[in-house]
Design an enzyme around this catalytic site. Structure first.
Site, PDB file in Angstrom:
ATOM      1  CB  THR A 227      35.784 -42.322 -16.345  1.00 43.49           C
ATOM      2  OG1 THR A 227      34.771 -43.183 -16.544  1.00 43.49           O
ATOM      3  CG2 THR A 227      37.001 -43.032 -15.897  1.00 43.49           C
TER       4      THR A 227
ATOM      5  CE1 TYR B 242      38.514 -44.937 -20.122  1.00 40.01           C
ATOM      6  CE2 TYR B 242      36.238 -45.394 -18.938  1.00 40.01           C
ATOM      7  CZ  TYR B 242      36.919 -44.612 -19.630  1.00 40.01           C
ATOM      8  OH  TYR B 242      36.588 -43.483 -19.819  1.00 40.01           O
TER       9      TYR B 242
END
Ligand code: UDP
Length: 327
Positions: free
Chosen positions: A117, A141
């Protein structure tokens, strides 16, 4: 048959990847614990229910299907939740991925495609985010995904695990045929929440922060169509099959849109008003995340042809109105 183990194949991106893999002549075997995925979304190949924390189950699935590659999508992916429950992200994402990577190496399945990501870059104002940019994640995350990238590099060095890492920007849209689409429970992502607000399934969309240092005060993101995104994965698999080097690719279009711009496009596409209320910033959100790289286009031959905001919202809206999974 060329079988690919797709973790998270019952989820939003994984289900679209299974469709793309099947269309490219592979057999996608979905491995999913159905915590956030939907069995109804497994339409393009066999299903093996299991959890990444269960190494014995992973070994069993590798032995049954003898995949030539792994595409690893399974992960918790909510920025806000990762800030309030970081342990979940380190357990599920990092420990789970380590189990999977070890199981793949033990089974001599040495081609690995990983879904990472842009959240690994963190908040870097006025910096062009390309694959060589420093990674300073500001939420758990992003930190969990960066840790998995490090594991892959180490296993590449030690065992020759051949891997491609894709750093996604913001994924939106749905399969234009309506076979699969985005459906999270609970939903936290901008586009589906906005479509819910448009058709009255929720009162309004809350804009998370209107005082960012951007032209209209709302966060800027680079949106990429899920079908374009999974096409890149099939190209990444081919890259590995061709014996090319371990590589990182950003998957974004290079165009940034603010939350307010996404709202405006949605009003145009649906021809309906979008009820919104301004709200507080969401912990962990970066001001601006836009890819500054065309490496995937240049090296993989990627063609992100559906990734206009209008097309993504059109496809998401169609799915929103007609598609569903049994709950
Ligand atoms: N966002 C928002 N309201 C919402 C959900 C998201 O304003 O109800 C904003 C969020 O702050 C971010 C952008 O929309 O700037 C995209 O958020 P999303 O959760 O879809 O993806 P993320 O960027 O966290 O991966």
């Amino acid at each position: 048959m060329r079988t690919v183990l797709v973790t998270g194949g019952a989820g939003y991106i994984g289900s679209h990847a299974c469709k793309a893999l099947a269309a490219a002549g592979f057999v996608p075997v979905t491995f999913d614990n159905l915590v956030t995925g939907w069995q109804d979304a497994v339409k393009f190949g066999p299903f093996e229910q299991g959890d990444l924390m269960n190494r014995a189950r992973l070994d069993e699935v590798f032995a049954i299907h003898k995949p030539i590659a792994v595409m690893h999508f399974a992960a918790l992916s909510q920025v806000g939740e990762s800030m309030s429950k970081p342990g979940l992200y380190w357990q599920n994402n990092v420990m789970g991925s380590l189990n999977l990577i070890e199981a793949a190496v033990a089974a001599n399945c040495m081609n690995f495609v990983f879904s990472s990501t842009c959240a690994t870059y963190g908040d870097q104002d006025n910096v062009v985010l390309d694959e060589n940019s420093a990674q300073h994640p500001i939420n758990a995350y992003g930190a969990s995904k960066r840790a998995i990238e490090d594991i892959l590099r180490d296993f590449g060095e030690a065992y020759g695990l051949h891997h491609v890492i894709f750093r996604y920007f913001n994924v939106a849209g749905a399969d234009p045929d309506g076979e699969v689409g985005e459906f999270h429970q609970p939903e936290t992502h901008l586009v589906p929440l906005m479509l819910d607000a448009i058709d009255g399934k929720r009162d309004a969309l809350t804009i998370f922060g209107t005082d960012y240092d951007t032209p209209d005060g709302t966060c800027i993101r680079d949106y990429v169509h899920v079908c374009d995104l999974v096409d890149a994965h099939v190209l990444g698999l081919k890259w590995l099959q061709d014996g090319k080097e371990n590589r990182v690719f950003n998957l974004g279009t290079g165009s940034g849109f603010s939350v307010r711009e996404v709202i405006d496009h949605s009003r145009d596409v649906t021809n309906r008003p979008v009820p919104v209320v301004p709200g507080d910033r969401r912990p962990g959100d970066c001001t601006k995340l836009v890819s500054g790289s065309s490496r995937a286009i240049a090296e993989l031959g990627w063609k992100p042809e559906r990734s206009t905001l209008r097309q993504m919202i059109t496809d998401a809206w169609r799915w929103h109105q007609t598609g569903h999974y049994n709950q």
